[in-house]
Design a protein around this motif. Structure first.
Motif, PDB file in Angstrom:
ATOM      1  N   GLY A 238      36.242   3.135  21.594  1.00  0.00           N
ATOM      2  CA  GLY A 238      34.842   2.746  21.449  1.00  0.00           C
ATOM      3  C   GLY A 238      34.654   1.346  20.906  1.00  0.00           C
TER       4      GLY A 238
ATOM      5  N   ASP B  89      32.685  -1.169  22.943  1.00  0.00           N
ATOM      6  CA  ASP B  89      31.221  -1.116  22.916  1.00  0.00           C
ATOM      7  C   ASP B  89      30.667  -2.009  21.814  1.00  0.00           C
ATOM      8  OD1 ASP B  89      31.121   0.735  25.020  1.00  0.00           O
ATOM      9  OD2 ASP B  89      31.423   2.412  23.628  1.00  0.00           O
TER      10      ASP B  89
ATOM     11  N   PHE C 290      33.195   1.992  17.305  1.00  0.00           N
ATOM     12  CA  PHE C 290      33.841   3.302  17.206  1.00  0.00           C
ATOM     13  C   PHE C 290      32.906   4.313  16.548  1.00  0.00           C
ATOM     14  CE2 PHE C 290      36.114   6.024  14.111  1.00  0.00           C
ATOM     15  CZ  PHE C 290      36.738   6.895  14.992  1.00  0.00           C
TER      16      PHE C 290
ATOM     17  N   GLY D  61      30.191   5.447  18.873  1.00  0.00           N
ATOM     18  CA  GLY D  61      30.711   6.401  19.836  1.00  0.00           C
ATOM     19  C   GLY D  61      30.867   7.786  19.239  1.00  0.00           C
ATOM     20  N   GLN D  62      31.328   7.856  17.998  1.00  0.00           N
ATOM     21  CA  GLN D  62      31.499   9.139  17.324  1.00  0.00           C
ATOM     22  C   GLN D  62      30.169   9.850  17.137  1.00  0.00           C
ATOM     23  OE1 GLN D  62      34.976   9.377  17.739  1.00  0.00           O
ATOM     24  NE2 GLN D  62      34.848  10.520  15.822  1.00  0.00           N
TER      25      GLN D  62
END
Length: 500
Positions: A196, A199, A277, A280-281
């Motif tokens: 991620g 992103d 990240f 994304g989580q």
């Protein structure tokens, strides 16, 4: 004889240590991401070339040539300019009073990092940790959990300042900057290897070319340069005043700016890799969790640390350790700017000057460890940065560009430099930088007058925002009007000392 750095490397490390501060770590990524992403780098680098490096060269040349803190240096250039030097010095003094509070928070969060004590609600934990009240005027008393680290931080800072430039500031920067770089490298490696991360980096660097048409993006670029390079408020003039006469200031300015901005971009890669990240989580867009300033450091980043698959405590220590070092090296440069001003005009002993500066800064800074401290800090920081620093910087380039022979300074800068700056330097200062900073001042002032700040009560903004600016102006006038040592404006005194 005036104290000097041990060598050019010591000066460069101290200057880089001053420039590399909290703004590099928690301000640049957010500013870039919300102002065109990768496209922001165009006005950003344009601002470096037309304002950052030229003003660094200007301030290094001023300090080295006229051998004094900002007020005395400006007085030796033109006695009417001294008042500006005191305004710059008072801006630095005000910053010193609240900067220490952020160092205190960072020190405590280093401790919290060992066990990830902030738990599942970092935002609630942070506000509870500060005992944050609902307004700036509701102080809520000194938070006792902050008092001991507050005293520790001031003890560390005072010890460094009493040691002086060569044995205090220079030694600290030689030791801490390599550690800072190691911590940041670890963060960046971890950040870009997380799922991620792309992103987050896309949010940071994907160019929005339409943003280049917006004047606000260009203004933001110049603002970032000022906030991250420690220019415009007495620091770099003070540091350069301890340089030997034959130092290459052009090369030094380029090295300082390159190191600072390289660090800025490099750090942003690691931070937004981790933020990507985290987004994304949580299944949300990066824009929803990305932020800047205190929120990024003490709310968003701990949340991201919690989500890491392994070695959470290690990377928390890396992040807050980097924040602590960056804040300490900036704090000592801020105080040194004020100490140099007092020492040079009034010809007082270094330790006496240090006490005169450190003691009132210590006393005033206690307000920032009260329950209202976070809100007060937010208001004061915004006004001092957006009006104080930018205003002083604009006044400096305007006065020197239009009412002083900058060509004389250019020749002095080139005299001992490996490569010379052309006459473009004069025009960049006289026209481009003055215009952009002038626009910034006008826009910021209109915004504060018409809309207040951050949703805070009008009374609080008046007391802590406009009050901070009023303090800078009044205190600046008082110190400018006070009688200094005989001949403190006289360059013959310098020539005499250099001939001894």
């Amino acid at each position: 004889m005036r104290e000097q750095w041990n060598n050019k490397l010591g000066f460069l490390l101290a200057a880089i240590g001053s420039a590399v501060g909290l703004g590099n770590i928690w301000r640049f990524p957010y500013v870039a991401g919300t102002n065109g992403g990768g496209a922001f780098l165009i006005p950003y680098f344009f601002a470096i070339v037309t304002a950052g490096i030229p003003i660094l060269i200007l301030e290094y040349t001023m300090g080295k040539t006229y051998h004094g803190g900002a007020p005395v240096t400006l007085a030796r250039m033109n006695k009417k300019f001294e008042i500006l030097g005191w305004f710059q010095t008072m801006v630095a003094f005000v910053i010193s009073t609240y900067y220490v509070a952020i160092i205190v928070w960072t020190l405590k969060y280093l401790q919290f990092s060992l066990t990830l004590e902030w738990g599942d609600d970092p935002t609630g934990f942070f506000l509870n940790f500060l005992g944050a009240t609902d307004s700036a005027s509701n102080l809520g008393g000194i938070q006792m959990n902050l008092l001991f680290p507050f005293l520790i931080v001031w003890a560390i800072v005072a010890f460094i300042m009493y040691k002086g430039v060569r044995h205090g500031i220079e030694v600290v920067c030689r030791v801490t900057l390599p550690i800072l770089m190691l911590l940041i490298v670890l963060l960046v490696i971890r950040g870009i290897t997380l799922p991620g991360a792309v992103d987050g980096l896309n949010y940071l660097f994907q160019p929005d070319w339409s943003a280049l048409k917006k004047p606000g993006v260009w203004v933001a670029a110049y603002g970032q340069i000022f906030f991250s390079l420690s220019i415009g408020f007495a620091i770099m003039v003070s540091y350069a005043s301890y340089l030997p006469k034959k130092t290459d200031v052009v090369n030094s300015a380029c090295i300082t700016a390159t190191a600072n901005h390289g660090f800025e971009v490099f750090t942003a890669i690691g931070i937004f890799g981790i933020v990507g990240f985290m987004a994304g989580q949580q299944g949300v867009d990066v824009a929803e969790v990305a932020g800047g300033g205190v929120g990024l450091a003490f709310m968003t980043f701990p949340t991201a640390i919690n989500a890491l698959p392994a070695f959470n405590a290690l990377f928390a220590i890396c992040f807050f350790g980097a924040l602590f070092i960056a804040a300490i090296t900036s704090m000592i440069s801020i105080l040194q700017a004020v100490i140099a001003s007092m020492h040079d005009k009034f010809n007082i002993d270094h330790n006496v000057a240090t006490t005169i500066v450190v003691l009132p800064s210590f006393l005033i800074s206690t307000i920032f460890i009260t329950g209202g401290g976070l809100n007060i800090l937010d208001i004061v920081d915004s006004f001092v940065n957006n009006l104080g620093i930018v205003g002083c910087g604009c006044a400096e380039v305007f006065l020197l560009g239009w009412f002083f022979k900058t060509e004389k300074l250019r020749e002095e800068a080139n005299r001992y430099s490996n490569f010379s700056i052309g006459k473009w330097w004069n025009y960049a200062l006289k026209f481009v930088t003055v215009f952009v900073l002038g626009v910034m001042i006008v826009l910021n002032t209109i915004d504060y007058v018409c809309h207040g700040y951050g949703g805070f009560a009008t009374k609080d903004v008046a007391i802590f925002g406009w009050g901070a600016i009023l303090f800078v102006i009044v205190a600046g006038f008082i110190f400018a009007l006070m009688k200094g040592k005989d001949g403190y404006r006289d360059l013959d005194e310098i020539a005499h000392k250099e001939g001894q």
